[in-house]
Each structure stands twice: as C-alpha cells, then as structure tokens.
Write a protein that holds these residues in place. Structure first.
Motif, mmCIF file in Angstrom:
data_model
loop_
_atom_site.group_PDB
_atom_site.id
_atom_site.type_symbol
_atom_site.label_atom_id
_atom_site.label_comp_id
_atom_site.label_asym_id
_atom_site.label_seq_id
_atom_site.Cartn_x
_atom_site.Cartn_y
_atom_site.Cartn_z
ATOM 1 N N GLY A 109 40.139 24.296 17.826
ATOM 2 C CA GLY A 109 39.333 25.514 17.858
ATOM 3 C C GLY A 109 38.312 25.597 18.963
ATOM 4 O O GLY A 109 37.460 26.491 18.957
ATOM 5 N N GLU A 110 38.383 24.711 19.950
ATOM 6 C CA GLU A 110 37.415 24.732 21.052
ATOM 7 C C GLU A 110 37.849 25.709 22.150
ATOM 8 O O GLU A 110 39.030 26.025 22.299
ATOM 9 N N ILE A 111 36.852 26.151 22.943
ATOM 10 C CA ILE A 111 37.127 26.881 24.188
ATOM 11 C C ILE A 111 37.078 25.874 25.326
ATOM 12 O O ILE A 111 36.093 25.142 25.482
ATOM 13 N N ILE A 112 38.158 25.825 26.101
ATOM 14 C CA ILE A 112 38.233 24.914 27.239
ATOM 15 C C ILE A 112 38.092 25.718 28.521
ATOM 16 O O ILE A 112 38.783 26.720 28.718
ATOM 17 N N GLY A 113 37.198 25.293 29.404
ATOM 18 C CA GLY A 113 36.979 25.963 30.676
ATOM 19 C C GLY A 113 37.759 25.296 31.794
ATOM 20 O O GLY A 113 37.732 24.067 31.924
ATOM 21 N N VAL A 114 38.462 26.106 32.585
ATOM 22 C CA VAL A 114 39.312 25.584 33.652
ATOM 23 C C VAL A 114 39.078 26.390 34.931
ATOM 24 O O VAL A 114 38.984 27.623 34.892
ATOM 25 N N PHE A 115 39.012 25.682 36.051
ATOM 26 C CA PHE A 115 39.015 26.311 37.372
ATOM 27 C C PHE A 115 40.385 26.017 37.992
ATOM 28 O O PHE A 115 40.576 24.940 38.580
ATOM 29 N N PRO A 116 41.337 26.924 37.860
ATOM 30 C CA PRO A 116 42.721 26.605 38.253
ATOM 31 C C PRO A 116 42.952 26.476 39.751
ATOM 32 O O PRO A 116 44.041 26.070 40.168
ATOM 33 N N GLU A 117 41.946 26.819 40.564
ATOM 34 C CA GLU A 117 42.065 26.559 41.990
ATOM 35 C C GLU A 117 41.880 25.068 42.294
ATOM 36 O O GLU A 117 42.194 24.610 43.393
ATOM 37 N N ALA A 118 41.312 24.342 41.316
ATOM 38 C CA ALA A 118 41.133 22.883 41.359
ATOM 39 C C ALA A 118 40.003 22.426 42.282
ATOM 40 O O ALA A 118 39.576 21.277 42.203
ATOM 41 N N THR A 119 39.506 23.293 43.121
ATOM 42 C CA THR A 119 38.403 22.942 44.004
ATOM 43 C C THR A 119 37.700 24.228 44.440
ATOM 44 O O THR A 119 38.228 25.321 44.271
ATOM 45 N N ILE A 120 36.508 24.090 44.987
ATOM 46 C CA ILE A 120 35.755 25.248 45.459
ATOM 47 C C ILE A 120 36.489 25.908 46.623
ATOM 48 O O ILE A 120 36.963 25.242 47.541
ATOM 49 N N SER A 121 36.566 27.229 46.588
ATOM 50 C CA SER A 121 37.159 27.987 47.684
ATOM 51 C C SER A 121 36.097 28.234 48.744
ATOM 52 O O SER A 121 35.128 28.967 48.513
ATOM 53 N N GLU A 122 36.276 27.631 49.911
ATOM 54 C CA GLU A 122 35.287 27.782 50.974
ATOM 55 C C GLU A 122 35.379 29.129 51.676
ATOM 56 O O GLU A 122 34.471 29.514 52.406
ATOM 57 N N SER A 123 36.470 29.852 51.441
ATOM 58 C CA SER A 123 36.588 31.211 51.986
ATOM 59 C C SER A 123 36.037 32.243 51.010
ATOM 60 O O SER A 123 35.919 33.419 51.354
ATOM 61 N N PHE A 124 35.722 31.792 49.776
ATOM 62 C CA PHE A 124 35.226 32.659 48.697
ATOM 63 C C PHE A 124 36.271 33.685 48.263
ATOM 64 O O PHE A 124 35.941 34.705 47.653
ATOM 65 N N THR A 125 37.526 33.429 48.616
ATOM 66 C CA THR A 125 38.659 34.212 48.126
ATOM 67 C C THR A 125 39.447 33.330 47.173
ATOM 68 O O THR A 125 39.268 32.105 47.139
ATOM 69 N N LEU A 126 40.340 33.932 46.391
ATOM 70 C CA LEU A 126 41.119 33.149 45.441
ATOM 71 C C LEU A 126 42.165 32.301 46.149
ATOM 72 O O LEU A 126 42.962 32.808 46.937
ATOM 73 N N LYS A 127 42.160 31.011 45.845
ATOM 74 C CA LYS A 127 43.224 30.126 46.278
ATOM 75 C C LYS A 127 44.385 30.246 45.284
ATOM 76 O O LYS A 127 44.288 30.952 44.276
ATOM 77 N N ASN A 128 45.472 29.558 45.556
ATOM 78 C CA ASN A 128 46.570 29.506 44.594
ATOM 79 C C ASN A 128 46.109 28.804 43.328
ATOM 80 O O ASN A 128 45.275 27.897 43.373
ATOM 81 N N PHE A 129 46.654 29.230 42.190
ATOM 82 C CA PHE A 129 46.304 28.649 40.898
ATOM 83 C C PHE A 129 47.292 27.553 40.521
ATOM 84 O O PHE A 129 48.501 27.714 40.677
ATOM 85 N N LYS A 130 46.773 26.440 39.993
ATOM 86 C CA LYS A 130 47.620 25.459 39.336
ATOM 87 C C LYS A 130 48.086 26.041 37.992
ATOM 88 O O LYS A 130 47.426 26.917 37.423
ATOM 89 N N THR A 131 49.201 25.550 37.482
ATOM 90 C CA THR A 131 49.766 26.124 36.255
ATOM 91 C C THR A 131 49.209 25.497 34.978
ATOM 92 O O THR A 131 49.564 25.917 33.879
ATOM 93 N N GLY A 132 48.338 24.499 35.099
ATOM 94 C CA GLY A 132 47.877 23.773 33.921
ATOM 95 C C GLY A 132 47.229 24.643 32.858
ATOM 96 O O GLY A 132 47.477 24.459 31.661
#
Length: 242
Positions: A109-132
């Motif tokens: 019943g927990e909420i899990i937080g995920v950043f699917p880009e896996a790292t900070i985007s230095e362009s501040f645009t969306l990188k590709n998402f991991k499927t996890g």
C-alpha cells in the motif's frame, strides 16, 4: 509502525522553503490516492526534486518512498535519514533487489517515487524513460501517477552553484490523473504513453511559470527550445560522454 523521522524531515524542509520564500503553485494533488499503492513518476531537473515531489502527497496525508542511487545511502548524513524514511537504495549494477523491494512496498500500500530518466536532465527537457516504473505498476497492480515540476533547477542542479538563500523562486508542480497499468500492454508502449503524459504536464508547468530570465546571464535555466541557454539534449549527451 510509527513514522519517527519522515514527518520531522518534512517539517524542516517546509521551514527551509519558508525561509527561502519559495512561491509554490501546485495543482492536481487530488489525484494522489488517499490509500493503496501507486507509482509516482516525475521529470528530474534538480537535486532536491524528491523533496518537492513528496510535498504533492501531503494533502492526501501520504508519504512517498523514493528509489535513489545507492551512493546516497552511504553518505554519513543523508544515508541514515534516507534509511529511516524507508527510501529504497538502487544499485545500478544489481537493480533487481531494489525492484523487488519496491514491489513489496507497493503491494503493502505504499506510494513509490521514481525518476524514470534515471539521472538529472541537464538540458531540462525529458530524456528517454526507463521501463522500470511501468513494469512495477503492472506487476503490483497499482496505478501510475504522472507529474512534472519546474523551477527546481534554479535552486540546485548539475553544473551550477547552489542558490539556497532567500531567492523568492517560484516552484510549479502539476500532478496528472492516475494511469492504469494494464499488465497486458507492452511495458515499452506504456512507458511511451507515460512519458507523453509527463511531457504534457511539464509543458503546462512551464506555461504557468510566472517569471522569465532577468537578463542574458539568467537564461541558463531555460531550455534551448524555449529560447534559453541550457544545453540542447545532444549537447548535454556530449557533456556526459566527455
């Protein structure tokens, strides 16, 4: 089990944000479920993003357990706090343990937080998402909660000095409606739909952001496609390789 550490940490963060006079614009918090598991998915543009993402769950009286790289848990100050708040360490060389840990938490019943880009985007645009994130939601039978934040890169991000003083920065966040994670849908397809939804929320947050750069020296935090001087995605990838 009583939460002895997480609530005081949230209180300390709020005190810091008041001292900085941050201006919050948060919409969509009603989309955070008041009970049951969910995977909260956000873009990633600054080192403090997990703190801001966690704030969106407070109106629902929920605590978010974030998946974070294992090295953070070895830090002498941050490590004990991260463990006490029940965040989940991710060893990228052996990620299955973290994945199974997250599944157990979702099913309880927990909420899990995920950043699917896996790292900070230095362009501040969306990188590709991991499927996890999509695969976890599908396997645990819980919804995906897409969200986007904007403005946090101005506080502390890769390649720039921290600015944690009384800076009056606006922070804009948008939480979208839950997305069903149908286990029969290919994880790649679900991930692309999720990324598209986060992109929509990011663009909404950017449109709503109430300030623009003060001068030519203050354009670093604006993406190149919006007229700023942040590196393009291709340039950011080149910086990483370099």
């Amino acid at each position: 089990m009583a939460e002895l550490v997480y609530p005081p940490v949230i209180g300390a963060a709020r005190t810091m944000f008041r001292a900085q006079d941050l201006r919050f614009d948060i919409k969509g918090t009603e989309n955070i479920p008041k009970r049951g598991g969910a995977v909260l998915v956000s873009n990633h543009i600054g080192y403090l993003d997990f703190v801001f993402c966690g704030l969106t769950a407070r109106p629902a009286k929920r605590l978010v357990r974030f998946m974070a790289k294992e090295s953070v848990f070895r830090h002498r100050f941050a490590g004990p706090l991260m463990r006490a708040m029940k965040h989940i360490p991710v060893d990228r060389a052996a990620g299955m343990d973290a994945y199974k840990h997250a599944l157990r938490s979702l099913r309880s019943g927990e909420i899990i937080g995920v950043f699917p880009e896996a790292t900070i985007s230095e362009s501040f645009t969306l990188k590709n998402f991991k499927t996890g994130a999509a695969r976890m939601a599908q396997e645990a039978g819980v919804p995906l909660l897409p969200m986007a934040l904007w403005g946090t890169q101005r506080l502390w991000t890769k390649g720039h000095k921290r600015d944690l003083g009384r800076n009056h920065f606006p922070i804009t966040m948008r939480v979208g409606a839950p997305m069903e994670a149908d286990p029969t849908e290919p994880a790649d397809t679900l991930t692309e739909r999720l990324r598209a939804r986060v992109q929509e929320l990011l663009e909404a947050a950017q449109r709503a952001y109430p300030v623009r750069p003060k001068n030519a020296d203050d354009t670093w935090w604006v993406p190149a496609h919006l007229g700023g001087t942040a590196p393009t995605p291709a340039q950011a990838a080149g910086l990483k390789r370099g």
